[in-house]
Design a protein around this motif. Sequence first.
Motif, PDB file in Angstrom:
ATOM      1  N   UNK A 115       0.834  -1.206   0.000  1.00  0.00           N
ATOM      2  CA  UNK A 115       0.000   0.000   0.000  1.00  0.00           C
ATOM      3  C   UNK A 115       0.866   1.253   0.000  1.00  0.00           C
ATOM      4  N   UNK A 116       1.934   1.251   0.805  1.00  0.00           N
ATOM      5  CA  UNK A 116       2.769   2.450   0.898  1.00  0.00           C
ATOM      6  C   UNK A 116       3.492   2.751  -0.405  1.00  0.00           C
ATOM      7  N   UNK A 117       4.062   1.746  -1.026  1.00  0.00           N
ATOM      8  CA  UNK A 117       4.822   2.016  -2.248  1.00  0.00           C
ATOM      9  C   UNK A 117       3.904   2.504  -3.371  1.00  0.00           C
ATOM     10  N   UNK A 118       2.656   2.033  -3.383  1.00  0.00           N
ATOM     11  CA  UNK A 118       1.732   2.460  -4.436  1.00  0.00           C
ATOM     12  C   UNK A 118       1.101   3.824  -4.146  1.00  0.00           C
TER      13      UNK A 118
ATOM     14  N   UNK B 291       2.465   9.960  -5.117  1.00  0.00           N
ATOM     15  CA  UNK B 291       2.965  11.285  -4.731  1.00  0.00           C
ATOM     16  C   UNK B 291       4.357  11.575  -5.276  1.00  0.00           C
ATOM     17  N   UNK B 292       5.268  10.646  -5.134  1.00  0.00           N
ATOM     18  CA  UNK B 292       6.657  10.918  -5.498  1.00  0.00           C
ATOM     19  C   UNK B 292       6.809  11.221  -6.986  1.00  0.00           C
ATOM     20  N   UNK B 293       6.115  10.482  -7.830  1.00  0.00           N
ATOM     21  CA  UNK B 293       6.215  10.748  -9.264  1.00  0.00           C
ATOM     22  C   UNK B 293       5.628  12.116  -9.616  1.00  0.00           C
ATOM     23  N   UNK B 294       4.584  12.525  -8.903  1.00  0.00           N
ATOM     24  CA  UNK B 294       4.019  13.857  -9.140  1.00  0.00           C
ATOM     25  C   UNK B 294       5.025  14.939  -8.792  1.00  0.00           C
ATOM     26  N   UNK B 295       5.754  14.757  -7.687  1.00  0.00           N
ATOM     27  CA  UNK B 295       6.785  15.717  -7.291  1.00  0.00           C
ATOM     28  C   UNK B 295       7.887  15.783  -8.346  1.00  0.00           C
ATOM     29  N   UNK B 296       8.237  14.631  -8.901  1.00  0.00           N
ATOM     30  CA  UNK B 296       9.284  14.578  -9.922  1.00  0.00           C
ATOM     31  C   UNK B 296       8.800  15.090 -11.280  1.00  0.00           C
ATOM     32  N   UNK B 297       7.487  15.253 -11.419  1.00  0.00           N
ATOM     33  CA  UNK B 297       6.937  15.696 -12.706  1.00  0.00           C
ATOM     34  C   UNK B 297       6.956  14.603 -13.748  1.00  0.00           C
TER      35      UNK B 297
ATOM     36  N   UNK C 114      -3.284   3.675 -11.970  1.00  0.00           N
ATOM     37  CA  UNK C 114      -3.699   4.322 -13.212  1.00  0.00           C
ATOM     38  C   UNK C 114      -2.602   5.255 -13.702  1.00  0.00           C
ATOM     39  N   UNK C 115      -2.332   5.164 -14.987  1.00  0.00           N
ATOM     40  CA  UNK C 115      -1.301   5.992 -15.606  1.00  0.00           C
ATOM     41  C   UNK C 115      -1.916   6.728 -16.785  1.00  0.00           C
ATOM     42  N   UNK C 116      -1.654   8.029 -16.865  1.00  0.00           N
ATOM     43  CA  UNK C 116      -1.996   8.809 -18.052  1.00  0.00           C
ATOM     44  C   UNK C 116      -0.756   9.587 -18.459  1.00  0.00           C
ATOM     45  N   UNK C 117      -0.872  10.361 -19.491  1.00  0.00           N
ATOM     46  CA  UNK C 117       0.258  11.199 -19.912  1.00  0.00           C
ATOM     47  C   UNK C 117       0.413  12.420 -19.015  1.00  0.00           C
ATOM     48  N   UNK C 118      -0.515  12.600 -18.059  1.00  0.00           N
ATOM     49  CA  UNK C 118      -0.454  13.738 -17.145  1.00  0.00           C
ATOM     50  C   UNK C 118      -0.139  13.356 -15.704  1.00  0.00           C
ATOM     51  N   UNK C 119      -0.465  12.119 -15.299  1.00  0.00           N
ATOM     52  CA  UNK C 119      -0.323  11.786 -13.881  1.00  0.00           C
ATOM     53  C   UNK C 119      -0.247  10.280 -13.686  1.00  0.00           C
ATOM     54  N   UNK C 120       0.117   9.904 -12.446  1.00  0.00           N
ATOM     55  CA  UNK C 120       0.064   8.514 -12.011  1.00  0.00           C
ATOM     56  C   UNK C 120      -0.628   8.492 -10.652  1.00  0.00           C
ATOM     57  N   UNK C 121      -1.540   7.551 -10.456  1.00  0.00           N
ATOM     58  CA  UNK C 121      -2.213   7.412  -9.175  1.00  0.00           C
ATOM     59  C   UNK C 121      -2.427   5.927  -8.889  1.00  0.00           C
ATOM     60  N   UNK C 122      -2.502   5.610  -7.616  1.00  0.00           N
ATOM     61  CA  UNK C 122      -2.843   4.247  -7.210  1.00  0.00           C
ATOM     62  C   UNK C 122      -3.618   4.331  -5.912  1.00  0.00           C
ATOM     63  N   UNK C 123      -4.655   3.522  -5.797  1.00  0.00           N
ATOM     64  CA  UNK C 123      -5.502   3.541  -4.605  1.00  0.00           C
ATOM     65  C   UNK C 123      -6.109   2.162  -4.414  1.00  0.00           C
ATOM     66  N   UNK C 124      -6.466   1.835  -3.168  1.00  0.00           N
ATOM     67  CA  UNK C 124      -7.160   0.566  -2.936  1.00  0.00           C
ATOM     68  C   UNK C 124      -8.426   0.490  -3.776  1.00  0.00           C
TER      69      UNK C 124
END
Length: 254
Positions: free
Chosen positions: A152-155, A161-167, A188-198
């Motif tokens: 859960x933490x790594x996702x 969050x970390x990838x968003x900070x890195x852009x 979920x991955x798009x060309x604008x963001x990455x997110x992961x949730x339960x």
Amino acid sequence: MTALIDADRLLDVLEDETTLLAAAATGTDPDRPVPGCPGLTAGETTRHLGSVYRMVLTWIRTGDRPTRWQRQPHDGQSAEHYLRDGLRALLGELESHPPDAPCPTWHPEDQTYGFWRRRMAHEATVHRVDVQGAAGEPITPVPEDVAVDGVDEVLTLWFTHRLAVLGVSGTRATTVAVRTAGHAWLAEVTTDRTTAAPAPLLSAESAAATVTGPPQELYLWLWGRSAVFSSEVEREGDLDALTQLWALLRLATR
């Protein structure tokens, strides 16, 4: 950023995992390489963790991201003693405050002592596996509840969050379900963001690809320790989606 296990248990994990790491490092050639992590050695990993503990302690006490702290053992001090001293100081600080008490961290949505309890518990666990692997020892099993919380933490922290900070985002839109021990997450991955949730197990079935494995093996795979347990992790579905997830995780957790 709520942990899936008790906050006091995280302190026990931090102490137990660091103790195992220090024991594995004692008597091991510090230049022994960590399996699957080119350039990382047993000695450097031990020193790194001792440095991280001091960095976090400085951050908590000053309220700002530090630029200076004791990054190396004192002359004549072994890396294992440097690590143990750092653990004692950090544990004392974390134990003296409730997990929900305000505390500066690098995550804007979790400014509590609980953030550091969780983050340091997993930092210690992953690097303990590194040092035991470098020492040629049998890998002490990661408890299931710790491993599930680590997935859960790594996702939710690093991939989201970390990838968003890195852009950093993806090159194509896709989804990957990650499943273990009755839990599921949708990355979920798009060309604008990455997110992961339960996610509910059923809803995760619509993903383009799926990664499934026992908790320990999946946890370490997500952290890039594929040389240790990769054969236990099953990957199905869109190969490009799986490759993109792996590549993004390596950027997030490096």
